[in-house]
Design a protein around this motif. Structure first.
Motif, PDB file in Angstrom:
ATOM      1  N   ASP A   1      57.075  13.859  21.407  1.00 15.17           N
ATOM      2  CA  ASP A   1      56.991  13.385  19.980  1.00 15.17           C
ATOM      3  C   ASP A   1      56.090  12.385  20.036  1.00 15.17           C
ATOM      4  O   ASP A   1      55.875  11.104  20.826  1.00 15.17           O
ATOM      5  CB  ASP A   1      58.593  12.761  19.746  1.00 15.17           C
ATOM      6  N   ASN A   2      54.602  12.572  19.186  1.00 22.71           N
ATOM      7  CA  ASN A   2      53.340  11.393  19.207  1.00 22.71           C
ATOM      8  C   ASN A   2      53.676  10.789  18.672  1.00 22.71           C
ATOM      9  O   ASN A   2      53.001  10.883  16.941  1.00 22.71           O
ATOM     10  CB  ASN A   2      51.994  12.253  19.640  1.00 22.71           C
ATOM     11  N   ASP A   3      54.068   9.792  18.759  1.00 23.58           N
ATOM     12  CA  ASP A   3      54.098   8.151  17.733  1.00 23.58           C
ATOM     13  C   ASP A   3      53.239   7.371  17.397  1.00 23.58           C
ATOM     14  O   ASP A   3      53.287   5.841  16.842  1.00 23.58           O
ATOM     15  CB  ASP A   3      55.198   7.904  18.114  1.00 23.58           C
ATOM     16  N   GLY A   4      52.381   7.614  17.966  1.00 23.84           N
ATOM     17  CA  GLY A   4      50.528   7.495  18.364  1.00 23.84           C
ATOM     18  C   GLY A   4      50.389   6.639  16.900  1.00 23.84           C
ATOM     19  O   GLY A   4      50.460   7.445  15.623  1.00 23.84           O
ATOM     20  N   VAL A   5      50.005   5.755  16.740  1.00 22.89           N
ATOM     21  CA  VAL A   5      49.314   5.335  15.261  1.00 22.89           C
ATOM     22  C   VAL A   5      47.729   5.509  15.282  1.00 22.89           C
ATOM     23  O   VAL A   5      47.144   5.260  14.487  1.00 22.89           O
ATOM     24  CB  VAL A   5      49.707   4.135  15.033  1.00 22.89           C
ATOM     25  N   THR A   6      46.918   5.674  16.045  1.00 25.24           N
ATOM     26  CA  THR A   6      45.120   6.259  16.114  1.00 25.24           C
ATOM     27  C   THR A   6      45.172   7.113  16.388  1.00 25.24           C
ATOM     28  O   THR A   6      43.876   7.988  16.212  1.00 25.24           O
ATOM     29  CB  THR A   6      44.759   4.462  17.032  1.00 25.24           C
TER      30      THR A   6
END
Length: 115
Positions: free
Chosen positions: A67-72
């Motif tokens: 799960d990639n919860d990165g914001v950028t």
């Protein structure tokens, strides 16, 4: 006495994988031990799942969902990072996920990089 209902899979995932992290899970559908990263990791060789307090729970070649919860940025995930060929890595966009890795990648990932 009231007994609390178990958390739904979505809420359980949200409590482990928080904004700005990519989370790696031992089993498909975000189950089992997990680890989360805010930076790159070029080798999982000596790493264990964050949630594991026991021996024999190494991260290398043991990831089955992400799960990639990165914001950028998105993340690129590798099999044998230093010798990677075009068929041995894949990209997950920010906010993206893979509930179940394909046979090519399941239990074979060795590294990831943001960007």
């Amino acid at each position: 006495m009231a007994i609390a209902a178990p958390a739904s899979p979505a809420s359980a995932l949200e409590s482990r994988c928080i904004s700005t992290y990519v989370c790696l899970f031992q089993n498909g559908n975000y189950d089992g031990y997990w680890a989360r990263y805010s930076g790159n990791d070029d080798t999982y060789t000596n790493n264990s799942f964050d949630s594991c307090a026991f021996i024999n729970c190494g991260l290398n070649d043991s990831v089955s969902s992400i799960d990639n919860d990165g914001v950028t940025y998105g993340t690129r995930h590798y099999v044998n990072y230093y010798g990677a060929s075009p068929n041995s890595n894949f990209y997950i966009a920010r906010g993206g996920y893979k509930a179940s890795l394909t046979a090519t990648y399941d239990d074979d990932l060795t590294a990831h990089r943001w960007g």
